[in-house]
Design a protein around this motif. Structure first.
Motif, PDB file in Angstrom:
ATOM      1  N   ILE A   1      -0.360   9.951  -2.826  1.00  0.00           N
ATOM      2  CA  ILE A   1      -1.420  10.014  -1.821  1.00  0.00           C
ATOM      3  C   ILE A   1      -0.784   9.992  -0.436  1.00  0.00           C
ATOM      4  O   ILE A   1       0.097   9.181  -0.167  1.00  0.00           O
ATOM      5  N   LYS A   2      -1.250  10.861   0.437  1.00  0.00           N
ATOM      6  CA  LYS A   2      -0.842  10.842   1.840  1.00  0.00           C
ATOM      7  C   LYS A   2      -2.043  10.407   2.666  1.00  0.00           C
ATOM      8  O   LYS A   2      -3.180  10.739   2.349  1.00  0.00           O
ATOM      9  N   MET A   3      -1.793   9.666   3.715  1.00  0.00           N
ATOM     10  CA  MET A   3      -2.893   9.123   4.518  1.00  0.00           C
ATOM     11  C   MET A   3      -2.524   9.144   5.994  1.00  0.00           C
ATOM     12  O   MET A   3      -1.391   9.402   6.369  1.00  0.00           O
ATOM     13  N   SER A   4      -3.528   8.877   6.816  1.00  0.00           N
ATOM     14  CA  SER A   4      -3.331   8.692   8.254  1.00  0.00           C
ATOM     15  C   SER A   4      -3.351   7.202   8.522  1.00  0.00           C
ATOM     16  O   SER A   4      -4.262   6.502   8.079  1.00  0.00           O
ATOM     17  N   SER A   5      -2.350   6.721   9.238  1.00  0.00           N
ATOM     18  CA  SER A   5      -2.284   5.307   9.591  1.00  0.00           C
ATOM     19  C   SER A   5      -2.611   5.159  11.066  1.00  0.00           C
ATOM     20  O   SER A   5      -1.859   5.608  11.933  1.00  0.00           O
ATOM     21  N   PHE A   6      -3.751   4.559  11.351  1.00  0.00           N
ATOM     22  CA  PHE A   6      -4.154   4.329  12.732  1.00  0.00           C
ATOM     23  C   PHE A   6      -3.448   3.071  13.223  1.00  0.00           C
ATOM     24  O   PHE A   6      -3.643   1.985  12.681  1.00  0.00           O
TER      25      PHE A   6
ATOM     26  N   LEU B   1       0.832  -1.207   0.000  1.00  0.00           N
ATOM     27  CA  LEU B   1       0.000   0.000   0.000  1.00  0.00           C
ATOM     28  C   LEU B   1       0.865   1.256   0.000  1.00  0.00           C
ATOM     29  O   LEU B   1       0.552   2.230  -0.695  1.00  0.00           O
ATOM     30  N   LEU B   2       1.951   1.248   0.756  1.00  0.00           N
ATOM     31  CA  LEU B   2       2.841   2.413   0.777  1.00  0.00           C
ATOM     32  C   LEU B   2       3.393   2.704  -0.616  1.00  0.00           C
ATOM     33  O   LEU B   2       3.446   3.866  -1.037  1.00  0.00           O
ATOM     34  N   ASP B   3       3.787   1.652  -1.332  1.00  0.00           N
ATOM     35  CA  ASP B   3       4.281   1.840  -2.700  1.00  0.00           C
ATOM     36  C   ASP B   3       3.187   2.401  -3.607  1.00  0.00           C
ATOM     37  O   ASP B   3       3.436   3.279  -4.438  1.00  0.00           O
ATOM     38  N   LEU B   4       1.981   1.892  -3.460  1.00  0.00           N
ATOM     39  CA  LEU B   4       0.848   2.373  -4.261  1.00  0.00           C
ATOM     40  C   LEU B   4       0.540   3.842  -3.936  1.00  0.00           C
ATOM     41  O   LEU B   4       0.314   4.658  -4.837  1.00  0.00           O
TER      42      LEU B   4
END
Length: 111
Positions: free
Chosen positions: A53-58, A44-47
């Motif tokens: 895309i930046k996201m929040s990882s809970f 997912l990080l590579d994708l």
């Protein structure tokens, strides 16, 4: 969600609603969690990088304890680390004292 390593062996709810017998730790639900930190999140990080895309990882604290390099990699790539509790337990269902222990990392019902 970064939960691998923070889930209980049995009765986690969600994708693992049913009790797991102690002798069957290689069953599909346990593979689900072991794959999350070794293959799922890195893919997912590579994708996310590919599509900017930046996201929040809970993240569950125990999962981070077991895979600290992965947690650091998530942040290194510019994503936000967000708290998802120390353990896999619903803190909203705890009484006030148990909730305080939960947030201090000492568990709720298990203390």
């Amino acid at each position: 969600m970064f939960e691998a390593g923070g889930q209980p062996i049995s009765g986690a709810g969600g994708v693992i609603p049913d009790p797991i017998q102690q002798a069957v730790l290689t069953c599909p639900p346990m593979r689900f969690f072991s794959t999350e930190s070794t293959k799922g999140i890195p893919r997912l990080l590579d994708l996310f990088d590919k599509h900017r895309i930046k996201m929040s990882s809970f993240m569950i604290g125990r999962a981070v304890d077991k895979s600290p390099d992965l947690a650091r990699e998530i942040v290194r790539r510019g994503h936000e680390a967000a708290a998802h509790g120390r353990t896999w337990e619903n803190s909203y269902a705890l009484d006030a004292d148990a909730e305080r222990r939960f947030h201090r990392g000492r568990g709720g019902k298990q203390s």
